[in-house]
Design a protein around this motif. Structure first.
Motif, mmCIF file in Angstrom:
data_model
loop_
_atom_site.group_PDB
_atom_site.id
_atom_site.type_symbol
_atom_site.label_atom_id
_atom_site.label_comp_id
_atom_site.label_asym_id
_atom_site.label_seq_id
_atom_site.Cartn_x
_atom_site.Cartn_y
_atom_site.Cartn_z
ATOM 1 N N UNK A 130 29.056 23.439 25.491
ATOM 2 C CA UNK A 130 30.181 24.185 26.042
ATOM 3 C C UNK A 130 29.689 24.996 27.224
ATOM 4 N N UNK A 131 30.629 25.582 27.947
ATOM 5 C CA UNK A 131 30.290 26.419 29.100
ATOM 6 C C UNK A 131 31.351 27.502 29.245
ATOM 7 N N UNK B 188 27.127 35.195 34.742
ATOM 8 C CA UNK B 188 28.246 34.990 33.831
ATOM 9 C C UNK B 188 28.644 33.536 33.677
ATOM 10 N N UNK B 189 28.252 32.694 34.627
ATOM 11 C CA UNK B 189 28.529 31.252 34.558
ATOM 12 C C UNK B 189 27.405 30.600 33.768
ATOM 13 N N UNK B 190 27.698 30.157 32.546
ATOM 14 C CA UNK B 190 26.664 29.691 31.631
ATOM 15 C C UNK B 190 27.071 28.392 30.948
ATOM 16 N N UNK B 191 26.056 27.687 30.433
ATOM 17 C CA UNK B 191 26.289 26.470 29.660
ATOM 18 C C UNK B 191 25.256 26.394 28.554
ATOM 19 N N UNK C 297 33.445 20.884 36.413
ATOM 20 C CA UNK C 297 33.840 22.168 36.979
ATOM 21 C C UNK C 297 34.946 22.789 36.125
ATOM 22 N N UNK C 298 34.880 24.106 35.935
ATOM 23 C CA UNK C 298 35.967 24.851 35.308
ATOM 24 C C UNK C 298 36.313 26.045 36.193
ATOM 25 N N UNK C 299 37.622 26.276 36.361
ATOM 26 C CA UNK C 299 38.083 27.385 37.193
ATOM 27 C C UNK C 299 39.147 28.180 36.445
ATOM 28 N N UNK C 300 39.110 29.507 36.618
ATOM 29 C CA UNK C 300 40.159 30.400 36.125
ATOM 30 C C UNK C 300 40.452 31.425 37.210
ATOM 31 N N UNK C 301 41.710 31.868 37.267
ATOM 32 C CA UNK C 301 42.038 32.895 38.248
ATOM 33 C C UNK C 301 43.488 32.840 38.662
ATOM 34 N N UNK C 302 43.772 33.440 39.803
ATOM 35 C CA UNK C 302 45.128 33.482 40.321
ATOM 36 C C UNK C 302 45.643 32.065 40.542
ATOM 37 N N UNK C 303 46.882 31.830 40.131
ATOM 38 C CA UNK C 303 47.435 30.489 40.195
ATOM 39 C C UNK C 303 47.464 29.939 41.623
ATOM 40 N N UNK C 304 47.732 30.814 42.587
ATOM 41 C CA UNK C 304 47.788 30.345 43.973
ATOM 42 C C UNK C 304 46.431 29.830 44.440
ATOM 43 N N UNK C 305 45.349 30.472 43.964
ATOM 44 C CA UNK C 305 44.015 30.009 44.342
ATOM 45 C C UNK C 305 43.622 28.753 43.571
ATOM 46 N N UNK D 16 32.534 27.929 36.851
ATOM 47 C CA UNK D 16 31.261 27.476 36.323
ATOM 48 C C UNK D 16 31.216 25.968 36.534
ATOM 49 N N UNK D 17 30.045 25.455 36.886
ATOM 50 C CA UNK D 17 29.907 24.019 37.106
ATOM 51 C C UNK D 17 28.454 23.608 36.925
ATOM 52 N N UNK D 18 28.281 22.365 36.519
ATOM 53 C CA UNK D 18 26.942 21.803 36.378
ATOM 54 C C UNK D 18 27.015 20.324 36.734
#
Length: 411
Positions: A76-77, A61-64, A382-390, A205-207
């Motif tokens: 884009x990624x 699922x992590x793609x570019x 790097x791109x991150x999404x998720x729970x704000x605390x994490x 996702x990261x490259x």
């Protein structure tokens, strides 16, 4: 044996039909994705250019998306497949038009390869004797319209190589090889690079791109100019997106920050405090900052509080190195430039605007290369999404700031 041919042929036809149906199903799925998703952007780009889709070794699922015709740029990624957020800004009207523009073709993309310096006596964007104004500014075809050949690729990486010649404002002709390799990163590699214990449950996702310029001719000399590697990332803005650039502070030296490239930035758009620079990234006011290598840190980022997206770039930094200056003027100190730049798009004086987008940019240090020597510049995105605390754990560790603080700095 002849009796088996119809059976084999039928099987091959059936297999080809299944493959075609699968490809058509995938295309229909991409085309049905909403604007702003990775699938939507992949379907769009596939209409106009050859694309290379890279996936992370441990997460499909992590793609570019990488495009050879656009100098091997990462367009884009996403961290979440076709239906996930698409992080790079893409200039849909320009790509759709199929027409080249004067001065520069702003196709977009969240990491593109450029050369520095832009201005000054060693510029490769102005011809000798020309005034440093927009009418004369021209992005070299080598980093604008020339396709970069693929020399090696697999599902997780791609390597480009091109031979080139380019002349600077002072008349120095450079004969060079350019190499650019893009590698998708595993979650373990992401954690290691950012010195995190773990990523938790965040989507990521990261490259990493490794870029080099090799001198293939006479030795470079400071008095006739050198070339630098300049990586620029264009991202989607929002009303709640803020750029964060940590910088080093000492009691004896004021931070070496330039914040007036396009005039004074209003206080409600730029905040500098506690070793952090915050720049509003809503794509509504043209503004740019630069941080010199002695003050810069090797990381910068942004946080979109609306979508909950944390973006980080990490790049090679030499605090004592020489960095090319790119302002549009002759320079008394041409090797006293920025290591990091950030830009927020906005309308020009005539009311036109390319974007909206915002940029995170890193520059390489330079040195006088002998024949056969190279400069190398690495950057990881790097791109991150998720729970704000994490997400906050990552932001505090890498950028030194709390997620909530980023989200309210301009409120």
């Amino acid at each position: 044996m002849k009796a088996h041919y119809p059976v084999v042929l039928a099987a091959l036809v059936a297999m080809a039909g299944c493959q075609s149906k699968t490809q058509n199903d995938q295309l229909e799925t991409q085309q049905s994705q909403a604007a702003g998703t990775f699938g939507h952007d992949l379907a769009f780009l596939n209409k106009y250019k050859q694309t290379i889709v890279l996936t992370a070794p441990d997460n499909a699922g992590a793609q570019a998306i990488v495009i050879p015709a656009y100098q091997g740029r990462v367009m884009t990624s996403t961290a979440s497949g076709d239906a996930g957020n698409s992080y790079g800004w893409i200039n849909y009207p320009l790509i759709e038009s199929g027409q080249y523009q004067p001065h520069m073709n702003g196709f977009g993309g969240e990491e593109r390869f450029w050369l520095s310096p832009e201005g000054g006596q060693f510029s490769v964007y102005f011809k000798k004797g020309q005034a440093f104004d927009f009418a004369n500014w021209q992005t070299p075809a080598l980093i604008d319209t020339v396709a970069y050949p693929v020399v090696e690729s697999d599902a997780h990486s791609v390597h480009f190589h091109i031979n080139a010649m380019i002349e600077n404002y002072s008349g120095k002709m450079f004969v060079i090889d350019i190499d650019r390799k893009i590698q998708m990163l595993t979650r373990e590699s992401i954690a290691n690079l950012l010195r995190l214990q773990a990523l938790g449950n965040v989507k990521a996702v990261a490259y990493q791109s490794v870029n080099s310029i090799t001198n293939k001719d006479d030795a470079w000399k400071p008095e006739t100019g050198m070339l630098g590697i300049w990586l620029l990332g264009m991202f989607r803005p929002s009303e709640q997106t803020t750029i964060v650039a940590p910088f080093s502070q000492t009691l004896s030296e004021k931070p070496l920050i330039t914040d007036d490239y396009f005039g004074k930035i209003p206080a409600e758009r730029l905040v500098i405090r506690d070793g952090k620079l915050y720049l509003k990234a809503d794509g509504k006011h043209r503004s740019k900052i630069g941080i010199a290598p002695r003050s810069a840190r090797n990381v910068a980022g942004s946080y979109d509080a609306e979508k909950g997206i944390l973006t980080i770039i990490q790049y090679d930094l030499d605090p004592q190195g020489k960095y090319l200056k790119s302002t549009w003027e002759l320079h008394n100190d041409p090797y006293n430039g920025d290591a990091l730049n950030a830009y927020n798009d906005g309308k020009l004086a005539d009311g036109t605007q390319m974007g909206p987008f915002y940029e995170l940019e890193s520059n390489s240090s330079v040195r006088a290369l002998q024949e056969g020597e190279a400069i190398i510049h690495k950057q990881s995105t790097f791109h991150f999404e998720g729970d704000k605390s994490e997400l906050n754990v990552i932001a505090e560790k890498v950028l030194g700031v709390n997620i909530d603080q980023i989200g309210v700095v301009f409120k």
